[in-house]
Scaffold this motif. Structure first.
Motif, PDB file in Angstrom:
ATOM      1  N   GLN A 247      59.393  48.920  45.136  1.00 21.82           N
ATOM      2  CA  GLN A 247      58.576  49.893  44.452  1.00 21.82           C
ATOM      3  C   GLN A 247      59.302  51.234  44.445  1.00 21.82           C
ATOM      4  O   GLN A 247      59.998  51.565  45.398  1.00 21.82           O
ATOM      5  CB  GLN A 247      57.256  50.049  45.213  1.00 21.82           C
ATOM      6  N   ARG A 287      46.028  55.090  37.486  1.00 22.57           N
ATOM      7  CA  ARG A 287      45.751  53.764  38.043  1.00 22.57           C
ATOM      8  C   ARG A 287      44.737  52.999  37.191  1.00 22.57           C
ATOM      9  O   ARG A 287      45.018  51.909  36.714  1.00 22.57           O
ATOM     10  CB  ARG A 287      45.258  53.888  39.497  1.00 22.57           C
ATOM     11  N   ALA A 293      49.880  52.091  39.203  1.00 26.92           N
ATOM     12  CA  ALA A 293      50.101  52.268  40.633  1.00 26.92           C
ATOM     13  C   ALA A 293      48.939  51.720  41.454  1.00 26.92           C
ATOM     14  O   ALA A 293      47.820  51.602  40.956  1.00 26.92           O
ATOM     15  CB  ALA A 293      50.235  53.753  40.939  1.00 26.92           C
ATOM     16  N   TYR A 294      49.225  51.421  42.712  1.00 29.93           N
ATOM     17  CA  TYR A 294      48.160  51.221  43.693  1.00 29.93           C
ATOM     18  C   TYR A 294      47.909  52.551  44.399  1.00 29.93           C
ATOM     19  O   TYR A 294      46.785  52.963  44.622  1.00 29.93           O
ATOM     20  CB  TYR A 294      48.586  50.151  44.695  1.00 29.93           C
TER      21      TYR A 294
ATOM     22  N   ALA B   4      42.673  47.556  52.091  1.00 35.79           N
ATOM     23  CA  ALA B   4      41.686  48.465  51.537  1.00 35.79           C
ATOM     24  C   ALA B   4      41.815  48.522  50.023  1.00 35.79           C
ATOM     25  O   ALA B   4      42.901  48.340  49.473  1.00 35.79           O
ATOM     26  CB  ALA B   4      41.875  49.858  52.118  1.00 35.79           C
ATOM     27  N   HIS B   5      40.710  48.765  49.364  1.00 32.73           N
ATOM     28  CA  HIS B   5      40.704  48.924  47.918  1.00 32.73           C
ATOM     29  C   HIS B   5      41.604  50.079  47.527  1.00 32.73           C
ATOM     30  O   HIS B   5      42.406  49.993  46.622  1.00 32.73           O
ATOM     31  CB  HIS B   5      39.268  49.202  47.459  1.00 32.73           C
ATOM     32  N   SER B   6      41.452  51.174  48.211  1.00 31.03           N
ATOM     33  CA  SER B   6      42.302  52.319  47.977  1.00 31.03           C
ATOM     34  C   SER B   6      42.674  52.863  49.331  1.00 31.03           C
ATOM     35  O   SER B   6      41.840  52.970  50.209  1.00 31.03           O
ATOM     36  CB  SER B   6      41.540  53.390  47.202  1.00 31.03           C
ATOM     37  N   ASN B   7      43.942  53.209  49.521  1.00 31.71           N
ATOM     38  CA  ASN B   7      44.315  53.699  50.847  1.00 31.71           C
ATOM     39  C   ASN B   7      44.098  55.198  50.981  1.00 31.71           C
ATOM     40  O   ASN B   7      44.586  55.825  51.885  1.00 31.71           O
ATOM     41  CB  ASN B   7      45.757  53.331  51.179  1.00 31.71           C
ATOM     42  N   GLU B 148      44.126  45.713  35.948  1.00 34.15           N
ATOM     43  CA  GLU B 148      43.991  45.845  37.400  1.00 34.15           C
ATOM     44  C   GLU B 148      44.975  44.918  38.126  1.00 34.15           C
ATOM     45  O   GLU B 148      45.380  45.200  39.251  1.00 34.15           O
ATOM     46  CB  GLU B 148      42.553  45.568  37.839  1.00 34.15           C
ATOM     47  N   GLN B 150      48.010  44.565  37.460  1.00 31.56           N
ATOM     48  CA  GLN B 150      49.224  45.364  37.706  1.00 31.56           C
ATOM     49  C   GLN B 150      49.073  46.223  38.959  1.00 31.56           C
ATOM     50  O   GLN B 150      50.020  46.422  39.698  1.00 31.56           O
ATOM     51  CB  GLN B 150      49.503  46.297  36.526  1.00 31.56           C
ATOM     52  N   VAL B 151      47.859  46.744  39.163  1.00 28.82           N
ATOM     53  CA  VAL B 151      47.607  47.574  40.349  1.00 28.82           C
ATOM     54  C   VAL B 151      47.790  46.737  41.614  1.00 28.82           C
ATOM     55  O   VAL B 151      48.442  47.156  42.575  1.00 28.82           O
ATOM     56  CB  VAL B 151      46.182  48.178  40.297  1.00 28.82           C
ATOM     57  N   GLU B 154      51.333  46.043  42.328  1.00 29.59           N
ATOM     58  CA  GLU B 154      51.963  47.194  42.988  1.00 29.59           C
ATOM     59  C   GLU B 154      51.606  47.246  44.474  1.00 29.59           C
ATOM     60  O   GLU B 154      52.424  47.615  45.308  1.00 29.59           O
ATOM     61  CB  GLU B 154      51.573  48.509  42.309  1.00 29.59           C
ATOM     62  N   GLU B 155      50.387  46.875  44.780  1.00 32.31           N
ATOM     63  CA  GLU B 155      49.982  46.833  46.188  1.00 32.31           C
ATOM     64  C   GLU B 155      50.835  45.804  46.940  1.00 32.31           C
ATOM     65  O   GLU B 155      51.263  46.043  48.073  1.00 32.31           O
ATOM     66  CB  GLU B 155      48.480  46.487  46.276  1.00 32.31           C
ATOM     67  N   HIS B 157      53.905  44.787  46.037  1.00 34.42           N
ATOM     68  CA  HIS B 157      55.268  45.327  46.137  1.00 34.42           C
ATOM     69  C   HIS B 157      55.374  46.333  47.277  1.00 34.42           C
ATOM     70  O   HIS B 157      56.351  46.361  48.013  1.00 34.42           O
ATOM     71  CB  HIS B 157      55.663  46.007  44.822  1.00 34.42           C
ATOM     72  N   GLN B 158      54.350  47.164  47.411  1.00 32.18           N
ATOM     73  CA  GLN B 158      54.370  48.151  48.481  1.00 32.18           C
ATOM     74  C   GLN B 158      54.428  47.460  49.848  1.00 32.18           C
ATOM     75  O   GLN B 158      55.145  47.892  50.740  1.00 32.18           O
ATOM     76  CB  GLN B 158      53.134  49.041  48.370  1.00 32.18           C
ATOM     77  N   TRP B 160      55.758  44.632  50.472  1.00 35.47           N
ATOM     78  CA  TRP B 160      57.099  44.047  50.645  1.00 35.47           C
ATOM     79  C   TRP B 160      58.123  45.073  51.115  1.00 35.47           C
ATOM     80  O   TRP B 160      59.169  44.713  51.649  1.00 35.47           O
ATOM     81  CB  TRP B 160      57.589  43.440  49.318  1.00 35.47           C
ATOM     82  N   ASP B 161      57.849  46.348  50.878  1.00 35.27           N
ATOM     83  CA  ASP B 161      58.758  47.395  51.338  1.00 35.27           C
ATOM     84  C   ASP B 161      58.443  47.842  52.764  1.00 35.27           C
ATOM     85  O   ASP B 161      59.083  48.756  53.276  1.00 35.27           O
ATOM     86  CB  ASP B 161      58.677  48.621  50.398  1.00 35.27           C
ATOM     87  N   ASP B 162      57.432  47.256  53.366  1.00 31.30           N
ATOM     88  CA  ASP B 162      57.012  47.663  54.707  1.00 31.30           C
ATOM     89  C   ASP B 162      57.422  46.577  55.714  1.00 31.30           C
ATOM     90  O   ASP B 162      56.849  45.498  55.728  1.00 31.30           O
ATOM     91  CB  ASP B 162      55.494  47.864  54.705  1.00 31.30           C
TER      92      ASP B 162
END
Lengths: 423, 440
Positions: A247, A287, A293-294, B4-7, B148, B150-151, B154-155, B157-158, B160-162
């Motif tokens: 990302q 979003r 984006a997330y 979470a739905h949104s962090n 959604e 796509q959202v 992205e969550e 993918h995020q 995978w970077d952690d």
């Protein structure tokens, strides 16, 4: 929501003979007492050569005193299941205590001992040094942290806010025991200290306890050193960092007003409008409507010195350009198009409602009041800030945006193929 | 692990614990549990001086109910619930709550999805109909589904970077095998691409039913008003459906020590994660015993491994234990952050110390410290209506709400001798899954 969750119970605000300020608020709801001891010393008192010294210093407070070893301190705390911690931030340092009420006196006594007589044992310094360097390295593992580090460095340069609160590997390696002892001696003194105690304890009793433990601490005969927070001398800046992540991150921000500036409440409101919650402008536009984006948001920290207004988005590498345009146009929009009455009112309700919800626990109340005191705003800022927010007009919001969103600082991180074109 | 739905304001992780007065005596359950005629359970506690109300709706509709080919559906649905109904346009709910100063969010784990809001007590009549309509009548519009997705990608993918998230997922696969707990709650981009809005509606109709739902309401509102409002608003549920079921897979302890090493880019220091399966919510008492052992081993500066490995030998930069209870099992985990050169030595020390728990009782002093730490953490986790509601919802969904009070008593009742058989049964090195993360 215009509720106040702060307790309206008994409270006392007073100064001890040595200048130390005590605020005691009774909240009998739960069998818990929280205390915060604030000192007006943090990153603002550091130089490029000793960046991170107060972070290291506070982390060592629980690691030895004139009377107890690290282990003995841990025993005193863990055997009663309390928490005792120390920390430092941009503009302050603090010691925090949380206990069930029966244990409060005992643990608060220990808290005053670590404040007054830390010994900074050499072996403990080495251990904390190692932990700090580990902490600095872990930030390098997170793409957002890396992008933010370059953003912050470009914005603040050698200004104290330009460094991580933990400093750098070089500065952390160079700090020695005598530096810590000297910094403690110079900055930890009762006349600039604020103690806030909130919970199931009578205010008179809380004040008497503070007086007994800290009232005999004498103030040095020279004035307390003040923070060094010069104006920042930097200009619009863009840095692109190629890194093979899944990302990409984009951070766009501006230098922004300090907490004592007339634009403070207005910028807080703009940051809420843009980035706070599921109905915020960035969340909805980038979003919800575009699925870019997330994670997309904005923040504007409360600072004594020059602050920053920051927006960011994590997006797919192929969407970096669209996301960058999207963020930029939302920021531009605040300068060009006035908020509607409804948008302004919604932002106010959201901001004030969440502000009230941030004062639910004893610890949160102690934190907020102590922080306002140590920033020199007084606990009355709790009221004036809310009034200031409620009074912001459409014109003020637009004018503040125009003043603030001028020189943009941009940091972009992601796979080379996606970000190189944006240099 | 829950997502979470949104962090922006992430959900509190339900602790295994609260409502403990420190005296050790059993307390009456302070909340009311009210079964409604349609099968829905309401859990209510009035907190008189509070101007705030928290509504937390828990649903047995987590990732464990997904067939393999639908992995990620429960979490994606949790996102889509916010996209409205015939009556509520996308974003209207969020705006309705937040424009009055309230907060809302949601989270999904393997056992549950939950949706919560914190609002002014006076706004409950206004807000509850929205939330109920979203949950019962989710429309899942086709175009919103595609956007959604796509959202959610992205969550993913995020995550995978952690490196910690990647490590936890790999370890889960080693430990849980075919059981749904071994799969990521988020699913994969490929699976989500292959799913349709109609399949999601089917999943919704199947699981968002009254018998699967607990509506927890805590704060400045009376029982009468709560019952009346919930009856009116949680009224018309979707026509029950039956979507493809998760293949049944039982959980078994590993029989042999299982070790893997994963090389990750950008890693600045090594990790050593060691995990064991413990008893699930059905055996909470035994789980509490393991929680004590986790505390004795690596919670606090006085714990055995922190003292030996971090403070004395300095082989690790840090070491910590975590213990969490799910419906089918609990997870006992020790995580170390260290130079990769020390991985072998540290692994050996941990195995030795774990093995000794099965033969030599911990000392009375160690036990008392762990009990105080756990019981006070439990008491500290109930300061706000939101924390209370989360606790009742978690226990109410995985077991019974009343069980949320049992935790401190179970913890207090243990003697050192009683912990030996637990260590023997669950914590043998043979049952351990070990994952090392090293820089690429």
């Amino acid at each position: 929501m215009t509720v106040s969750t702060a307790p309206k119970q008994n409270s006392i605000t007073t100064h001890l003979g040595n200048g130390l300020k005590v605020i005691a608020i009774e909240n009998p709801a739960a069998d818990i007492v929280s205390a915060r001891v604030f000192l007006p010393v943090g990153q603002g008192n550091e130089t490029p050569e000793n960046a991170g010294i107060f972070s290291l210093l506070t982390s060592l407070l629980t690691r030895g005193t004139a009377h107890r070893s690290s282990l003995e301190i841990a025993e005193a705390v863990e055997y009663v299941g309390a928490s005792l911690g120390a920390d430092s931030a941009s503009d302050y340092s603090l010691v925090s205590v949380k206990t069930v009420s029966a244990d409060f006196e005992q643990i608060f006594t220990l808290a005053t001992e670590i404040l007054r007589e830390p010994s900074f044992p050499k072996n403990e310094i080495e251990l904390e040094r190692k932990l700090t360097i580990q902490g600095l390295r872990s930030m390098q593992e997170q793409p957002f942290s890396v992008a933010y580090k370059y953003f912050r460095e470009g914005m603040y340069g050698q200004h104290p806010y330009g460094f991580s609160s933990m400093g750098t590997e070089e500065t952390v390696m160079s700090i020695q025991q005598e530096h810590l002892l000297e910094a403690h001696q110079k900055h930890f003194r009762p006349d600039n200290m604020v103690v806030v105690i909130v919970g199931r304890i009578a205010p008179e009793k809380a004040v008497a306890l503070v007086d007994k433990l800290l009232g005999d601490w004498s103030t040095p005969d020279y004035p307390a050193p003040v923070a060094n927070l010069p104006a920042v001398d930097s200009h619009a800046y863009r840095i692109v960092t190629p890194q093979e992540t899944n990302q990409a991150f984009i951070i766009i921000g501006y230098l922004a007003a300090c907490v004592k500036h007339p634009d403070f409440a207005t910028l807080k409101l703009l940051s809420t409008h843009l980035g706070n919650g599921l109905s915020s402008r960035l969340f909805v536009e980038l979003r919800e409507k575009q699925g870019l984006a997330y994670d997309v948001s904005a923040f504007y920290p409360t600072r004594l010195g020059p602050s920053q207004f920051v927006s960011y988005i994590g997006t797919a590498p192929e969407n970096v350009s669209v996301a960058l345009d999207g963020l930029q146009s939302e920021l531009r929009r605040l300068c060009e198009i006035p908020l509607t009455e409804n948008e302004l009112q919604v932002a106010k309700n959201k901001m004030l409602g969440q502000y009230a919800l941030g004062k639910q626990t004893n610890g949160q109340i102690a934190q907020l009041f102590g922080w306002y005191e140590i920033l020199g705003l007084g606990t009355e800022f709790d009221t004036t800030f809310q009034a200031d927010v409620a009074a912001v007009t459409i014109d003020q919001a637009q004018d503040a945006a125009k003043r603030c969103f001028v020189d943009s600082y941009i940091s972009i991180l992601g796979p080379a193929t996606a970000v190189e074109a944006l240099r | 692990m829950q997502y979470a739905h949104s962090n922006l304001n992430s959900a509190p992780n339900p602790p295994v614990s609260n409502l403990f007065d420190g005296s050790g005596g059993p307390l009456p359950f302070p909340a009311s549990v009210i079964p409604l005629a349609n099968g829905l359970t309401v859990i209510h506690q009035e907190i008189p001086a509070t101007p705030v109300v928290v509504v937390d709706v828990w649903i047995r509709a987590g990732a464990r109910y997904e067939p393999l080919a639908w992995a990620g559906m429960a979490h994606f649905l949790e996102h889509m619930v916010f996209k409205g109904t015939e009556k509520i346009l996308p974003g209207m709910f969020d705006a309705a709550i937040e424009s009055r100063g309230g907060l809302t969010n949601a989270a999904t784990s393997h056992d549950y999805a939950h949706f919560y809001m914190t609002i002014a007590a006076d706004d409950l009549d206004h807000a509850l109909p929205y939330l109920a309509d979203l949950l019962l009548q989710a429309a899942i519009p086709d175009d919103e589904f595609i956007r959604e997705r796509q959202v959610v990608v992205e969550e993913i993918h995020q995550s995978w970077d952690d490196p910690d998230a990647v490590g936890f997922q790999t370890l889960s696969e080693m430990l849980y095998g075919e059981h749904p707990y071994g799969r990521s709650v988020l699913g994969t981009p490929e699976i989500l691409q292959a799913r349709s809005p109609e399949e999601m509606r089917q999943f919704h109709r199947t699981y968002y039913q009254p018998g699967n739902m607990r509506v927890v309401i805590a704060g400045g509102v009376s029982r009468e008003r709560v019952v009346d409002l919930v009856q009116k608003t949680f009224h018309t549920f979707p026509q029950p459906d039956a979507c493809p079921q998760a293949a049944s897979a039982s959980l078994r302890q590993l029989e042999n020590y299982t070790q893997q090493t994963l090389a990750l880019p950008r890693l600045e220091h090594g990790r050593l994660m060691m995990a064991w399966l413990g008893p699930g919510m059905g055996e909470l008492q035994a789980a509490c015993g393991l929680d004590i052992l986790a505390t004795v081993l690596a919670e606090g500066r006085l714990s055995r491994l922190v003292r030996e490995l971090r403070e004395d030998r300095q082989w690790v930069d840090d070491i910590a234990s975590s213990f969490s209870v799910q419906e089918d099992c609990s997870l006992f985990m020790l995580s170390s952050w260290l130079e990769p050169t020390y991985i072998k030595e540290v692994e050996q020390v941990i195995c030795d110390r774990i093995a000794s728990l099965a033969t030599i009782p911990i000392t009375e002093i160690e036990l008392e410290r762990a009990q105080r730490v756990l019981c006070n953490d439990y008491a500290f986790s109930m300061e706000t209506p939101g924390q209370l509601a989360g606790l009742y919802g978690y226990y109410g969904t995985l077991a019974t709400p009343e069980l949320s009070l049992a935790y401190p008593h179970y913890v207090q009742d243990y003697s050192p001798q009683e912990l030996l058989p637990l260590a023997q049964q669950y914590l043998s090195p043979n049952h351990c899954a070990t994952l090392a993360l090293i820089p690429q």
